[in-house]
Scaffold this motif. Structure first.
Motif, short mmCIF file in Angstrom:
data_model
loop_
_atom_site.label_atom_id
_atom_site.label_comp_id
_atom_site.label_asym_id
_atom_site.label_seq_id
_atom_site.Cartn_x
_atom_site.Cartn_y
_atom_site.Cartn_z
N LEU A 45 0.81 -1.22 0.00
CA LEU A 45 0.00 0.00 0.00
C LEU A 45 0.84 1.27 0.00
O LEU A 45 0.30 2.38 -0.03
N ARG A 46 2.17 1.12 0.01
CA ARG A 46 3.06 2.28 -0.05
C ARG A 46 2.91 3.00 -1.38
O ARG A 46 2.74 2.37 -2.42
N ALA A 47 3.01 4.30 -1.33
CA ALA A 47 2.99 5.13 -2.54
C ALA A 47 4.01 6.24 -2.36
O ALA A 47 4.00 6.92 -1.33
N GLY A 48 4.89 6.39 -3.30
CA GLY A 48 5.89 7.44 -3.22
C GLY A 48 6.80 7.30 -2.02
O GLY A 48 7.21 8.30 -1.43
N GLY A 49 7.09 6.05 -1.60
CA GLY A 49 7.97 5.81 -0.46
C GLY A 49 7.32 6.04 0.89
O GLY A 49 7.99 6.01 1.91
N ARG A 50 6.01 6.26 0.90
CA ARG A 50 5.29 6.52 2.15
C ARG A 50 4.06 5.62 2.22
O ARG A 50 3.55 5.18 1.21
N LEU A 51 3.59 5.41 3.44
CA LEU A 51 2.33 4.69 3.64
C LEU A 51 1.29 5.72 4.06
O LEU A 51 1.33 6.22 5.19
N PRO A 52 0.38 6.07 3.16
CA PRO A 52 -0.60 7.11 3.49
C PRO A 52 -1.55 6.66 4.59
O PRO A 52 -1.82 5.47 4.77
N MET A 53 -2.07 7.61 5.32
CA MET A 53 -2.98 7.31 6.42
C MET A 53 -4.21 6.55 5.95
O MET A 53 -4.78 5.76 6.68
N SER A 54 -4.60 6.75 4.71
CA SER A 54 -5.77 6.05 4.18
C SER A 54 -5.57 4.53 4.17
O SER A 54 -6.55 3.78 4.14
N ALA A 55 -4.33 4.05 4.26
CA ALA A 55 -4.07 2.61 4.35
C ALA A 55 -4.65 2.02 5.63
O ALA A 55 -4.88 0.81 5.72
N ALA A 56 -4.92 2.86 6.62
CA ALA A 56 -5.51 2.39 7.88
C ALA A 56 -6.87 1.73 7.64
O ALA A 56 -7.28 0.86 8.41
N ILE A 57 -7.54 2.09 6.55
CA ILE A 57 -8.82 1.46 6.22
C ILE A 57 -8.61 -0.03 5.97
O ILE A 57 -9.37 -0.86 6.46
#
Length: 123
Positions: A45-57
């Protein structure tokens, strides 16, 4: 401490898409899961080297699926000798699938999930 089945045995996902590492607690009203997958570089679920908070879903959806899969489950110590520790629904056939149809009215207090400490607790 109760030894719960592996999340990989309870979820319809495979490989790195199994985001939950372990079940820590289970009660009548919920489950507490733990993971370090939010800090792994191979998190899908990483995008651009980050895991966005929306991955919490997705983390929450996996915890809900685990809670449902553990319905009727008893630990080896609670089960009669020779019985299967998984519920009949999990051991007798395919995993029941569910869908998160709508998620609305969310507000994040942070931008990313991957900078939170380990273990991440998902309830």
């Amino acid at each position: 401490m109760t030894a719960f089945p592996s999340p990989a045995a309870l979820l319809p996902h495979a490989g790195v898409m199994v985001l939950i590492d372990a079940v820590a607690e289970r009660g009548a009203d919920g489950v507490v899961c733990e993971t370090a997958s939010h800090q792994r570089a191979d998190n899908p679920l990483r995008a651009g080297g980050r895991l966005p908070m929306s991955a919490a879903i997705e983390y929450g959806a996996q915890a809900m699926a685990i809670f449902t899969a553990l319905e009727g489950w008893t630990s080896d110590s609670d089960a009669p000798s020779g019985s299967d520790p998984l519920p009949a629904s999990a051991s007798a056939g395919p995993i029941r699938r569910g869908v998160v149809a709508v998620v609305s009215n969310l507000a994040w207090t942070r931008d990313r999930l991957d900078d939170l400490p380990v273990p991440l607790r998902v309830t």
